[in-house]
Write an enzyme that holds these catalytic residues in place. Structure first.
Site, PDB file in Angstrom:
ATOM      1  N   ASP A   9       0.821  -1.223   0.000  1.00  0.00           N
ATOM      2  CA  ASP A   9       0.000   0.000   0.000  1.00  0.00           C
ATOM      3  C   ASP A   9       0.854   1.272   0.000  1.00  0.00           C
ATOM      4  O   ASP A   9       0.676   2.161   0.863  1.00  0.00           O
ATOM      5  CB  ASP A   9      -0.917   0.030   1.239  1.00  0.00           C
ATOM      6  CG  ASP A   9      -1.699  -1.262   1.428  1.00  0.00           C
ATOM      7  OD1 ASP A   9      -2.128  -1.849   0.419  1.00  0.00           O
ATOM      8  OD2 ASP A   9      -1.900  -1.668   2.592  1.00  0.00           O
TER       9      ASP A   9
ATOM     10  N   GLU B 228     -11.456  -0.139  -3.396  1.00  0.00           N
ATOM     11  CA  GLU B 228     -10.628   0.445  -2.322  1.00  0.00           C
ATOM     12  C   GLU B 228      -9.441   1.168  -2.941  1.00  0.00           C
ATOM     13  O   GLU B 228      -9.359   1.306  -4.161  1.00  0.00           O
ATOM     14  CB  GLU B 228     -10.136  -0.666  -1.370  1.00  0.00           C
ATOM     15  CG  GLU B 228      -9.233  -1.680  -2.028  1.00  0.00           C
ATOM     16  CD  GLU B 228      -8.855  -2.863  -1.125  1.00  0.00           C
ATOM     17  OE1 GLU B 228      -9.318  -2.927   0.024  1.00  0.00           O
ATOM     18  OE2 GLU B 228      -8.099  -3.727  -1.601  1.00  0.00           O
TER      19      GLU B 228
HETATM   20  O1  FUB Z   1      -3.259  -3.607   3.417  1.00  0.00           O
HETATM   21  C1  FUB Z   1      -4.574  -3.877   3.826  1.00  0.00           C
HETATM   22  C2  FUB Z   1      -5.519  -3.560   2.732  1.00  0.00           C
HETATM   23  O2  FUB Z   1      -5.212  -4.331   1.578  1.00  0.00           O
HETATM   24  C3  FUB Z   1      -5.470  -2.144   2.239  1.00  0.00           C
HETATM   25  O3  FUB Z   1      -6.052  -1.228   3.105  1.00  0.00           O
HETATM   26  C4  FUB Z   1      -6.137  -2.309   0.935  1.00  0.00           C
HETATM   27  O4  FUB Z   1      -6.039  -1.217   0.067  1.00  0.00           O
HETATM   28  C5  FUB Z   1      -5.456  -3.558   0.412  1.00  0.00           C
HETATM   29  O5  FUB Z   1      -4.238  -3.264  -0.199  1.00  0.00           O
END
Ligand code: FUB
Length: 367
Positions: free
Chosen positions: A59, A266
């Site tokens: 991320d 996301e």
């Molecule tokens: O790293 C945890 C979660 O996985 C992140 O918040 C999302 O964007 C995905 O990458």
């Protein structure tokens, strides 16, 4: 503190099986030829290499502060939590910040910048963070679950971009879900983009009210929309109620849940290019990193295409920055571990076409 060199080249691995194409007497036969074919199929290539190998990172939110690139990643660890659809296995305990003079230069891991045990309101899962500079301070924004298991977004401050950071006692009032991205517009106003469905709980928030019984949307229902709020000048709160962002398909319509190769899942990011607002995000279960363009920081944003094809691993997450006239995409995959919850951050150059569209990147380095 850990320093390593970052080699940018294509790597080929997994030639496993080629040696076994010769049988034990040293001659080849039909079975051995089959083995060789199988080996060719499992060959993996990578456009770029992990920025660090001493820890697992994911991320990556990159920024240029004082002429140097700082990367704010999640710090993946194996804590033994079983994998599920809510992402419980992403059980991160702290943050480490990375930095480098420029892409290709040595990368510094600055060590622990913030621990979950130092965040009074957080119980678990320090997920994807972001950072900003204002008021002569550095702000780290991060999601975590509270004691009731509900995700909110917190803020921590430091006098240095690499921390250590001191967390506020409570999460940002009115914040929820995951994956904050803080964007400074040219007029000096800051906006936070955020949200993530499934384990990120965004489907449970409607009209900014939480309902733990709200399930993921069904195929023909309107897809859940990402969120935005302007920040107050002190960068510690929302200056306005959280708003939904209209993300439109090429016909100008809102997405349905079944449009999962393009709808928002996301990993929001915002950047500006030749006066337009580029909202980019992950489609989650179809693993694309897409972008959409708008005329205002609030949208609406109209879908334009894929920035990064699916990487190795389930999740995809990114940031986009400019340094010295070149644009870069920071992203992650699971090259080092092969495990979806033990990821490694990477970077590659990003190119625009003359009409402002972004050239699609293949993380395997193939055309
Ligand atoms: O790293 C945890 C979660 O996985 C992140 O918040 C999302 O964007 C995905 O990458």
């Amino acid at each position: 503190m850990h320093v390593m060199n970052y080699p940018l080249f294509f790597t080929t691995i997994a030639i496993t099986g080629i040696l076994s194409a010769c049988n034990q007497t040293g001659t080849t036969n039909k079975e051995a030829e089959k083995d060789t074919t199988a080996a060719a199929v499992t060959e993996k290539t990578y456009l770029s290499q992990p920025l660090v190998t001493n820890i697992y990172t994911a991320d990556p939110s990159a920024h240029v502060f004082n002429g140097r690139i700082y990367v704010y990643p999640s710090h993946d660890t194996a804590t033994g939590i079983p994998e599920d659809d809510l992402g419980s296995h992403f059980d991160m305990q702290d943050y480490h910040i990375l930095s480098m003079d420029s892409v290709g230069a040595k990368v510094t891991d600055h060590g622990t910048a913030l621990k979950i045990t130092d965040v009074p309101w957080a119980s678990r899962q320090l997920w994807a963070p972001d950072a900003a500079f204002a008021n002569n301070k550095y702000y780290l924004y991060f999601p975590a679950k509270d004691s009731k298991g509900v995700f909110h977004i917190g803020v921590a401050t430091s006098s240095k971009p690499e921390g250590p950071f001191t967390a506020a006692k409570t999460p940002i009032k009115g914040s929820y879900s995951i994956d904050p991205c803080v964007f400074r517009d040219d007029d000096g106003k800051y906006y936070m983009y955020f949200g993530g469905i499934w384990g990120g709980q965004l489907q449970r928030w409607n009209n900014n009210q939480y309902d733990s019984t709200k399930a993921n949307r069904a195929g023909d229902e309107q897809a859940v929309l990402p969120r935005v709020a302007r920040l107050t000048p002190d960068m510690m709160s929302f200056a306005e109620p959280v708003k939904e962002i209209k993300l439109l398909n090429e016909k100008g319509e809102l997405y349905k849940e079944k449009d999962n190769s393009q709808r928002f899942f996301e990993a929001a990011w915002m950047h500006k290019y030749i006066g337009k607002y580029y909202f980019s995000y992950s489609t989650g279960d179809t693993h694309n990193l897409c972008y959409a363009i708008g005329e205002s920081p609030y949208g609406p944003f109209t879908y334009k295409g894929v920035i990064l094809k699916p990487v190795e691993g389930w999740t995809s997450h990114h940031s986009i920055i400019e340094q010295n006239g070149k644009w870069y995409l920071f992203y992650h995959d699971v090259q080092l571990s092969g495990k979806t919850f033990l990821r490694n951050v990477k970077v590659t150059e990003l190119h625009y076409n003359p009409d402002g569209s972004i050239q699609t990147i293949d993380p395997a380095g193939k055309q």
